[in-house]
Design a protein around this motif. Structure first.
Motif, PDB file in Angstrom:
ATOM      1  N   GLN A  78      58.269  34.442  29.989  1.00 36.67           N
ATOM      2  CA  GLN A  78      58.917  35.667  30.428  1.00 36.67           C
ATOM      3  C   GLN A  78      58.400  36.858  29.623  1.00 36.67           C
ATOM      4  O   GLN A  78      57.941  36.713  28.489  1.00 36.67           O
ATOM      5  N   ALA A  79      58.513  38.046  30.202  1.00 34.85           N
ATOM      6  CA  ALA A  79      58.015  39.249  29.527  1.00 34.85           C
ATOM      7  C   ALA A  79      58.880  39.642  28.339  1.00 34.85           C
ATOM      8  O   ALA A  79      58.372  40.116  27.322  1.00 34.85           O
ATOM      9  N   GLN A  80      60.195  39.494  28.447  1.00 35.47           N
ATOM     10  CA  GLN A  80      61.082  39.833  27.333  1.00 35.47           C
ATOM     11  C   GLN A  80      62.292  38.891  27.323  1.00 35.47           C
ATOM     12  O   GLN A  80      63.413  39.292  27.601  1.00 35.47           O
ATOM     13  N   PRO A  81      62.057  37.629  26.986  1.00 30.42           N
ATOM     14  CA  PRO A  81      63.129  36.627  27.061  1.00 30.42           C
ATOM     15  C   PRO A  81      64.254  36.847  26.069  1.00 30.42           C
ATOM     16  O   PRO A  81      65.368  36.376  26.278  1.00 30.42           O
ATOM     17  N   ALA A 126      41.654  40.416  34.425  1.00 27.47           N
ATOM     18  CA  ALA A 126      42.663  41.473  34.426  1.00 27.47           C
ATOM     19  C   ALA A 126      43.797  41.140  33.459  1.00 27.47           C
ATOM     20  O   ALA A 126      44.283  42.011  32.724  1.00 27.47           O
ATOM     21  N   ALA A 127      44.199  39.879  33.439  1.00 26.23           N
ATOM     22  CA  ALA A 127      45.258  39.457  32.528  1.00 26.23           C
ATOM     23  C   ALA A 127      44.794  39.544  31.075  1.00 26.23           C
ATOM     24  O   ALA A 127      45.546  39.955  30.183  1.00 26.23           O
ATOM     25  N   PHE A 128      43.539  39.172  30.829  1.00 24.83           N
ATOM     26  CA  PHE A 128      42.995  39.263  29.472  1.00 24.83           C
ATOM     27  C   PHE A 128      42.954  40.710  29.007  1.00 24.83           C
ATOM     28  O   PHE A 128      43.340  41.027  27.871  1.00 24.83           O
ATOM     29  N   LEU A 129      42.511  41.600  29.871  1.00 24.97           N
ATOM     30  CA  LEU A 129      42.419  43.009  29.507  1.00 24.97           C
ATOM     31  C   LEU A 129      43.800  43.587  29.199  1.00 24.97           C
ATOM     32  O   LEU A 129      43.973  44.314  28.214  1.00 24.97           O
ATOM     33  N   LEU A 185      44.468  31.439  23.645  1.00 22.58           N
ATOM     34  CA  LEU A 185      44.727  32.284  24.803  1.00 22.58           C
ATOM     35  C   LEU A 185      45.522  31.483  25.834  1.00 22.58           C
ATOM     36  O   LEU A 185      45.033  30.493  26.370  1.00 22.58           O
ATOM     37  N   LEU A 186      46.751  31.917  26.080  1.00 23.42           N
ATOM     38  CA  LEU A 186      47.632  31.268  27.047  1.00 23.42           C
ATOM     39  C   LEU A 186      47.666  32.110  28.319  1.00 23.42           C
ATOM     40  O   LEU A 186      48.060  33.279  28.283  1.00 23.42           O
ATOM     41  N   TYR A 187      47.266  31.520  29.433  1.00 25.96           N
ATOM     42  CA  TYR A 187      47.284  32.213  30.727  1.00 25.96           C
ATOM     43  C   TYR A 187      48.148  31.420  31.687  1.00 25.96           C
ATOM     44  O   TYR A 187      47.917  30.233  31.910  1.00 25.96           O
ATOM     45  N   ARG A 188      49.165  32.067  32.250  1.00 31.69           N
ATOM     46  CA  ARG A 188      50.141  31.390  33.092  1.00 31.69           C
ATOM     47  C   ARG A 188      50.743  30.227  32.299  1.00 31.69           C
ATOM     48  O   ARG A 188      51.418  30.470  31.303  1.00 31.69           O
ATOM     49  N   ASP A 189      50.486  28.980  32.658  1.00 27.28           N
ATOM     50  CA  ASP A 189      51.037  27.859  31.886  1.00 27.28           C
ATOM     51  C   ASP A 189      49.930  26.956  31.337  1.00 27.28           C
ATOM     52  O   ASP A 189      50.132  25.770  31.128  1.00 27.28           O
ATOM     53  N   GLU A 190      48.755  27.540  31.088  1.00 30.76           N
ATOM     54  CA  GLU A 190      47.648  26.767  30.522  1.00 30.76           C
ATOM     55  C   GLU A 190      46.983  27.534  29.387  1.00 30.76           C
ATOM     56  O   GLU A 190      46.903  28.765  29.417  1.00 30.76           O
ATOM     57  N   PHE A 191      46.493  26.786  28.415  1.00 31.14           N
ATOM     58  CA  PHE A 191      45.668  27.378  27.369  1.00 31.14           C
ATOM     59  C   PHE A 191      44.235  27.376  27.876  1.00 31.14           C
ATOM     60  O   PHE A 191      43.648  26.319  28.098  1.00 31.14           O
ATOM     61  N   VAL A 192      43.687  28.576  28.074  1.00 25.80           N
ATOM     62  CA  VAL A 192      42.423  28.690  28.787  1.00 25.80           C
ATOM     63  C   VAL A 192      41.248  29.073  27.895  1.00 25.80           C
ATOM     64  O   VAL A 192      40.112  29.138  28.358  1.00 25.80           O
ATOM     65  N   GLY A 193      41.498  29.336  26.616  1.00 27.99           N
ATOM     66  CA  GLY A 193      40.395  29.733  25.753  1.00 27.99           C
ATOM     67  C   GLY A 193      40.867  30.107  24.378  1.00 27.99           C
ATOM     68  O   GLY A 193      41.999  29.801  23.975  1.00 27.99           O
ATOM     69  N   ARG A 203      59.386  30.385  36.768  1.00 29.12           N
ATOM     70  CA  ARG A 203      58.374  31.147  37.479  1.00 29.12           C
ATOM     71  C   ARG A 203      57.232  31.551  36.565  1.00 29.12           C
ATOM     72  O   ARG A 203      57.403  31.721  35.367  1.00 29.12           O
ATOM     73  N   LEU A 204      56.070  31.730  37.199  1.00 31.11           N
ATOM     74  CA  LEU A 204      54.890  32.173  36.466  1.00 31.11           C
ATOM     75  C   LEU A 204      54.456  33.533  36.979  1.00 31.11           C
ATOM     76  O   LEU A 204      54.704  33.899  38.130  1.00 31.11           O
ATOM     77  N   SER A 205      53.783  34.275  36.113  1.00 28.47           N
ATOM     78  CA  SER A 205      53.109  35.500  36.531  1.00 28.47           C
ATOM     79  C   SER A 205      51.678  35.422  36.011  1.00 28.47           C
ATOM     80  O   SER A 205      51.361  34.581  35.163  1.00 28.47           O
ATOM     81  N   ASN A 206      50.824  36.297  36.517  1.00 30.24           N
ATOM     82  CA  ASN A 206      49.437  36.319  36.046  1.00 30.24           C
ATOM     83  C   ASN A 206      49.381  37.050  34.709  1.00 30.24           C
ATOM     84  O   ASN A 206      48.827  38.138  34.590  1.00 30.24           O
ATOM     85  N   ARG A 207      49.946  36.422  33.717  1.00 30.61           N
ATOM     86  CA  ARG A 207      50.122  37.037  32.401  1.00 30.61           C
ATOM     87  C   ARG A 207      49.398  36.206  31.351  1.00 30.61           C
ATOM     88  O   ARG A 207      49.458  34.980  31.370  1.00 30.61           O
ATOM     89  N   MET A 208      48.722  36.876  30.457  1.00 28.42           N
ATOM     90  CA  MET A 208      48.082  36.197  29.332  1.00 28.42           C
ATOM     91  C   MET A 208      48.781  36.615  28.050  1.00 28.42           C
ATOM     92  O   MET A 208      49.199  37.766  27.889  1.00 28.42           O
ATOM     93  N   VAL A 209      48.890  35.669  27.111  1.00 25.25           N
ATOM     94  CA  VAL A 209      49.444  35.941  25.787  1.00 25.25           C
ATOM     95  C   VAL A 209      48.426  35.487  24.749  1.00 25.25           C
ATOM     96  O   VAL A 209      47.919  34.368  24.814  1.00 25.25           O
TER      97      VAL A 209
END
Length: 404
Positions: free
Chosen positions: A25-28, A364-367, A324-332, A275-281
């Motif tokens: 979530q964006a602000q849980p 876009a999510a990375f940026l 790098l966490l994108y949606r529900d996967e660590f992608v890099g 729910r998921l969003s196209n969000r990277m953390v």
């Protein structure tokens, strides 16, 4: 006991784990100071680390979960008695409500059942304790090497050890922290009067730690519940409690096809998926969600090692790579350094490892994540040395220009 075998994609387990950590979530937990307070109460601890190539881990962990968080908020919570500093599996900030669960380790050190330093200098400890009692709080830098041996001053190394021993055994607490300069004071002068100081029974301790781990991780391995705790009696009590709850149907045990076994609350996997969003953390290497490396690999197929402790010639990804966490996967992962005086974030290497996503959405999510991360690092420029796979390097460089 309920035992379930789940499909190999692990989607439901992953989302349950990430949602429990507040990373979907964006602000849980809310925003700003109130959000930081809620976050640390929920996730149980924030690890303190000295490495400063980017903003330190204890601030980074909260930044990843709390919009409008600033590093000064951590020390404010400490000074206000809302959190305290002690040892979890490493040095950490912990919720003040959990203070009593630090007492068994303190008592074990003080009684000599376990050692922080072997053969502590009890005479020097007594002198330091008396000085703090009479003169007030002592900063770590107040201890200086003094060749003339004036009364009231001590050689730094033994005095520093004596202070740390007093702190670890519970006579002192850290009342304030400026960077890595700590201020020590008597526990009775630091600890808020409303805090429970009754030593917990082993049953209370095991219940606390099982409930805490299920709350903040959602999906736990038995050995992960007592991660890095060497208390054999506690580990046994936790196992007995988990076995009892499994037998009662309060917990479920899930055995993956790969052989790993995890525990969740009964029914946790039956509800709707978070729910998921196209969000990277961009996460810290010491983030609560990645610190148990075996669990991380089993749940996410993400093989991660922090390489700052690895000789430079043997590093595969870099000194301080950030997951790098994108949606529900660590992608890099991204190895970077903040040059704060230059206001430049140097990305030494950037690796994207999974490509079952739309590249446009991923970039876009990375940026978007990088913009927030740069602001957190007090940087307004970014440089990129290397990016993998190679075909993305130029596209990433072009995208980075939008940050400036």
């Amino acid at each position: 006991m309920i035992e379930i075998e789940r499909p190999p994609d692990l989607t439901r387990l992953r989302r349950l784990a990430l949602s429990a950590q507040g990373l979907l979530q964006a602000q849980p937990f809310g925003r700003g100071l109130a959000g930081a307070r809620e976050a640390i109460n929920h996730i149980g601890y924030v690890q303190i680390d000295t490495i400063s190539v980017v903003e330190r881990a204890h601030h980074h962990v909260l930044h990843s979960r709390v919009p409008q968080f600033s590093p000064a908020m951590t020390n404010k919570m400490l000074a206000d008695g809302e959190i305290f500093e002690y040892w979890a599996h490493a040095a950490a900030f912990l919720p003040i409500a959990d203070f009593r669960f630090s007492l068994p380790y303190k008592h074990a050190i003080k009684s000599g059942q376990t050692h922080w330093y072997r053969n502590p200098d009890k005479k020097l400890m007594g002198e330091l304790l008396e000085r703090i009692r009479s003169d007030g709080p002592m900063r770590s830098r107040d201890i200086e090497t003094n060749t003339t041996k004036r009364a009231g001053w001590w050689d730094w190394k033994p005095a520093k050890k004596a202070l740390e021993q007093l702190y670890m055994q519970g006579d002192l607490m850290i009342s304030d922290r400026t960077g890595f300069q700590k201020t020590y004071d008597l526990t009775e002068r630091v600890l808020p009067s409303h805090v429970n100081t009754k030593n917990p029974s082993m049953e209370e301790f095991s219940t606390h730690i099982v409930d805490q781990q299920l709350r903040c991780h959602g999906v736990v391995a038995l050995k992960g519940i007592t991660y890095q705790r060497r208390n054999a009696e506690l580990r046994k009590a936790v196992k007995n409690l988990v076995d009892d709850r499994l037998a009662q149907g309060v917990l479920e045990q899930i055995k993956l096809r790969s052989g790993e076994t995890f525990i969740v609350e009964a029914g946790a996997l039956d509800g709707p998926l978070p729910r998921l969003s196209n969000r990277m953390v961009i996460l810290s290497p010491f983030d609560n969600s990645v610190i148990q490396r075996e669990r991380l690999k089993a749940l996410f197929q993400y093989d991660y090692q922090i390489e700052c402790y690895v000789p430079a010639a043997k590093r595969q990804y870099g000194y301080f790579c950030l997951p790098l966490l994108y949606r529900d996967e660590f992608v890099g992962r991204m190895d970077c350094k903040a040059h704060r005086r230059l206001r430049l974030l140097e990305i030494k290497s950037l690796y994207f490892e999974k490509f079952n996503f739309d590249e446009e959405l991923l970039l876009a999510a990375f940026l978007a994540a990088l913009k927030k991360f740069c602001q957190f690092q007090e940087c307004d420029r970014v440089s990129l040395a290397e990016a993998y796979p190679k075909h993305l390097a130029q596209r990433v460089r072009q995208a980075l220009k939008l940050i400036e």
